[in-house]
Design a protein around this motif. Structure first.
Motif, PDB file in Angstrom:
ATOM      1  N   LEU A  15       0.588  -1.283  -0.096  1.00 39.26           N
ATOM      2  CA  LEU A  15      -0.022   0.060  -0.025  1.00 39.26           C
ATOM      3  C   LEU A  15       0.809   1.312  -0.038  1.00 39.26           C
ATOM      4  O   LEU A  15       0.405   2.408  -0.165  1.00 39.26           O
ATOM      5  N   LEU A  16       2.112   0.983   0.310  1.00 38.72           N
ATOM      6  CA  LEU A  16       2.770   2.278   0.337  1.00 38.72           C
ATOM      7  C   LEU A  16       3.622   2.707  -1.050  1.00 38.72           C
ATOM      8  O   LEU A  16       3.702   1.851  -1.909  1.00 38.72           O
ATOM      9  N   SER A  17       3.866   4.092  -1.096  1.00 41.10           N
ATOM     10  CA  SER A  17       4.157   4.529  -2.348  1.00 41.10           C
ATOM     11  C   SER A  17       5.666   4.595  -2.322  1.00 41.10           C
ATOM     12  O   SER A  17       6.339   4.919  -3.642  1.00 41.10           O
ATOM     13  N   PHE A  18       6.369   3.903  -1.569  1.00 43.72           N
ATOM     14  CA  PHE A  18       7.819   3.742  -1.486  1.00 43.72           C
ATOM     15  C   PHE A  18       8.237   2.264  -1.072  1.00 43.72           C
ATOM     16  O   PHE A  18       7.501   1.714  -0.470  1.00 43.72           O
ATOM     17  N   SER A  19       9.432   1.822  -1.327  1.00 42.42           N
ATOM     18  CA  SER A  19       9.770   0.686  -0.841  1.00 42.42           C
ATOM     19  C   SER A  19      10.662   0.554   0.344  1.00 42.42           C
ATOM     20  O   SER A  19      11.410   1.542   0.512  1.00 42.42           O
ATOM     21  N   LEU A  20      10.469  -0.663   1.190  1.00 45.04           N
ATOM     22  CA  LEU A  20      11.380  -0.605   2.341  1.00 45.04           C
ATOM     23  C   LEU A  20      12.058  -1.896   2.236  1.00 45.04           C
ATOM     24  O   LEU A  20      11.435  -3.052   1.966  1.00 45.04           O
ATOM     25  N   ILE A  21      13.136  -2.138   2.943  1.00 44.74           N
ATOM     26  CA  ILE A  21      14.060  -3.597   2.808  1.00 44.74           C
ATOM     27  C   ILE A  21      13.760  -3.940   4.177  1.00 44.74           C
ATOM     28  O   ILE A  21      14.743  -3.656   5.316  1.00 44.74           O
ATOM     29  N   PHE A  22      12.768  -4.808   4.210  1.00 44.85           N
ATOM     30  CA  PHE A  22      12.390  -5.388   5.499  1.00 44.85           C
ATOM     31  C   PHE A  22      13.356  -6.145   6.286  1.00 44.85           C
ATOM     32  O   PHE A  22      13.392  -6.258   7.571  1.00 44.85           O
ATOM     33  N   LEU A  23      13.960  -7.077   5.596  1.00 47.39           N
ATOM     34  CA  LEU A  23      14.936  -7.960   6.009  1.00 47.39           C
ATOM     35  C   LEU A  23      15.704  -7.152   6.732  1.00 47.39           C
ATOM     36  O   LEU A  23      16.498  -7.410   7.830  1.00 47.39           O
ATOM     37  N   ARG A  24      16.579  -6.040   6.207  1.00 44.02           N
ATOM     38  CA  ARG A  24      17.562  -5.303   6.787  1.00 44.02           C
ATOM     39  C   ARG A  24      17.015  -4.574   8.041  1.00 44.02           C
ATOM     40  O   ARG A  24      17.772  -4.460   8.993  1.00 44.02           O
ATOM     41  N   TYR A  33      16.580   1.695  13.000  1.00 46.46           N
ATOM     42  CA  TYR A  33      15.733   1.507  11.728  1.00 46.46           C
ATOM     43  C   TYR A  33      15.184   3.085  11.303  1.00 46.46           C
ATOM     44  O   TYR A  33      15.142   3.260   9.829  1.00 46.46           O
ATOM     45  N   LEU A  34      14.789   3.842  12.420  1.00 44.24           N
ATOM     46  CA  LEU A  34      14.388   4.770  11.882  1.00 44.24           C
ATOM     47  C   LEU A  34      15.405   6.168  11.284  1.00 44.24           C
ATOM     48  O   LEU A  34      15.414   6.729  10.539  1.00 44.24           O
ATOM     49  N   LEU A  35      16.744   6.008  11.967  1.00 40.75           N
ATOM     50  CA  LEU A  35      17.729   6.672  11.452  1.00 40.75           C
ATOM     51  C   LEU A  35      18.116   6.259  10.058  1.00 40.75           C
ATOM     52  O   LEU A  35      18.564   7.121   9.120  1.00 40.75           O
ATOM     53  N   SER A  36      18.216   5.084   9.830  1.00 39.84           N
ATOM     54  CA  SER A  36      18.482   4.307   8.488  1.00 39.84           C
ATOM     55  C   SER A  36      17.570   4.788   7.532  1.00 39.84           C
ATOM     56  O   SER A  36      17.900   5.352   6.369  1.00 39.84           O
ATOM     57  N   LEU A  37      16.121   4.894   7.926  1.00 42.51           N
ATOM     58  CA  LEU A  37      15.026   5.295   7.045  1.00 42.51           C
ATOM     59  C   LEU A  37      15.264   6.655   6.444  1.00 42.51           C
ATOM     60  O   LEU A  37      14.852   7.197   5.552  1.00 42.51           O
ATOM     61  N   SER A  38      15.751   7.754   7.590  1.00 39.97           N
ATOM     62  CA  SER A  38      15.620   9.145   7.211  1.00 39.97           C
ATOM     63  C   SER A  38      16.819   9.328   6.409  1.00 39.97           C
ATOM     64  O   SER A  38      16.782  10.452   5.526  1.00 39.97           O
ATOM     65  N   THR A  39      17.779   8.348   6.216  1.00 34.28           N
ATOM     66  CA  THR A  39      18.589   8.596   5.181  1.00 34.28           C
ATOM     67  C   THR A  39      18.593   7.855   3.509  1.00 34.28           C
ATOM     68  O   THR A  39      18.832   8.491   2.718  1.00 34.28           O
ATOM     69  N   PHE A  46       9.498  10.015   4.363  1.00 30.32           N
ATOM     70  CA  PHE A  46       9.664   9.776   5.808  1.00 30.32           C
ATOM     71  C   PHE A  46       8.739  10.387   6.721  1.00 30.32           C
ATOM     72  O   PHE A  46       8.253   9.489   7.521  1.00 30.32           O
ATOM     73  N   GLU A  47       8.203  11.457   6.263  1.00 33.31           N
ATOM     74  CA  GLU A  47       7.030  12.104   7.141  1.00 33.31           C
ATOM     75  C   GLU A  47       5.742  11.066   7.010  1.00 33.31           C
ATOM     76  O   GLU A  47       5.035  10.868   8.054  1.00 33.31           O
ATOM     77  N   LEU A  48       5.541  10.588   5.846  1.00 32.75           N
ATOM     78  CA  LEU A  48       4.373   9.925   5.639  1.00 32.75           C
ATOM     79  C   LEU A  48       4.468   8.559   6.528  1.00 32.75           C
ATOM     80  O   LEU A  48       3.519   8.227   7.041  1.00 32.75           O
ATOM     81  N   LEU A  49       5.544   7.960   6.288  1.00 33.10           N
ATOM     82  CA  LEU A  49       6.113   6.762   6.977  1.00 33.10           C
ATOM     83  C   LEU A  49       5.627   7.116   8.734  1.00 33.10           C
ATOM     84  O   LEU A  49       5.138   6.162   9.157  1.00 33.10           O
ATOM     85  N   LEU A  50       6.202   8.118   9.036  1.00 31.88           N
ATOM     86  CA  LEU A  50       5.797   8.314  10.626  1.00 31.88           C
ATOM     87  C   LEU A  50       4.606   8.522  10.852  1.00 31.88           C
ATOM     88  O   LEU A  50       3.938   8.099  11.900  1.00 31.88           O
ATOM     89  N   CYS A  51       3.670   9.094  10.061  1.00 29.11           N
ATOM     90  CA  CYS A  51       2.194   9.206  10.107  1.00 29.11           C
ATOM     91  C   CYS A  51       1.583   7.994  10.172  1.00 29.11           C
ATOM     92  O   CYS A  51       0.561   7.635  10.792  1.00 29.11           O
ATOM     93  N   ILE A  52       2.134   7.013   9.192  1.00 30.99           N
ATOM     94  CA  ILE A  52       1.750   5.529   9.342  1.00 30.99           C
ATOM     95  C   ILE A  52       1.911   4.763  10.442  1.00 30.99           C
ATOM     96  O   ILE A  52       0.932   4.110  11.075  1.00 30.99           O
TER      97      ILE A  52
END
Length: 276
Positions: A15-24, A33-39, A46-52
């Motif tokens: 459902l997300l408009s962007f991809s995440l590497i879940f295994l990592r 994980y939040l620090l990594s996603l912010s980069t 990133f703001e949308l992810l925090l809202c989710i």
């Protein structure tokens, strides 16, 4: 905690408009994980992810308190709308362009009286704002209620839809009745109540021998008011009751009641922000 959050996000992945590497993400320590996603993600994603994440946590609290869980798509839609409202609210309009060739204005602009705005209650008090909206074609009554403290923080908010057609005064009296019933059942210590329905406010101040449906509703409201000792009911302009009005309009699109505890409802996010 980290693994459960990542597992939730993984189920939302399509459902997300962007991809995440879940295994990592699963192999990281708490917080990393939040620090990594912010980069990895741009600011908007990133703001949308925090809202989710916030939407998932809100839904979790709702289930813990006896509510029904929402579908992942509904939570993502909720988060997207909330992020859009937040983005619009924080935008600062650009200053008007000044033409240097034009002489400065010499006329004094007319004074414009600002419409009254919502005012917070005194310290350690809680104010309940109530309003009603109607859809005549669908014969629906929408009820909105919001409780805020002296800092303007939202203690709780409520949207309810009722079937039926009512006169304007009956509609507003019903809204106050249901709002008080909700507040008493949840034991919210309301000390101040505001409504933009002048006739309802006046009717509560005087004893009437009227035998109409409106009079019966006022009697029911008085009974519920007895659960709130020394509560003060006042009439305000619509401009000072925008939050409750927005929740009432939002109710018209609901099938079931909706309640927010300790959070700003996304349908009126910009209204609450602009109240200060």
């Amino acid at each position: 905690m980290l693994s459960s959050v990542v597992n939730m996000l993984e189920s939302y992945g399509k459902l997300l408009s962007f991809s995440l590497i879940f295994l990592r993400l699963k192999n990281m320590f708490n917080g990393d994980y939040l620090l990594s996603l912010s980069t990895i993600l741009n600011q908007q994603d990133f703001e949308l992810l925090l809202c989710i994440l916030w939407g998932i946590w809100t839904d979790r609290n709702k289930v813990v308190h006896g509510g029904s869980p929402r579908q992942p798509a509904a939570i993502v839609t909720y988060a997207i709308r909330f992020h859009e409202d937040f983005s619009r609210a924080r935008q600062v309009p650009s200053p008007a362009t000044v033409d240097s060739n034009q002489p400065p204005a010499t006329l004094t602009p007319p004074t414009v009286q600002q419409a009254p705005k919502w005012q917070p209650p005194p310290n350690n008090c809680f104010k309940l704002n109530v309003d009603a909206a109607t859809n005549v074609d669908q014969k629906k009554l929408g009820i909105g209620a919001i409780i805020r403290d002296h800092n303007g923080s939202v203690v709780a908010a409520y949207s309810k839809v009722v079937q039926g057609s009512f006169r304007s005064d009956e509609m507003e009296a019903k809204a106050l009745f249901h709002a008080l019933n909700w507040a008493s059942q949840n034991r919210f210590a309301v000390t101040h109540i505001e409504t933009d329905a002048l006739r309802v406010s006046n009717a509560l101040s005087f004893v009437s021998q009227d035998l109409s449906c409106f009079s019966d509703l006022i009697m029911d409201v008085r009974c519920l008011l007895s659960f709130f000792p020394q509560v003060l009911v006042t009439h305000v302009k619509r401009s000072a009751n925008q939050a409750a009005h927005g929740l009432a309009k939002f109710s018209l699109g609901l099938d079931d009641d909706f309640c927010w505890i300790g959070e700003v409802p996304y349908p009126i996010f910009s209204v609450v922000v602009n109240d200060f």
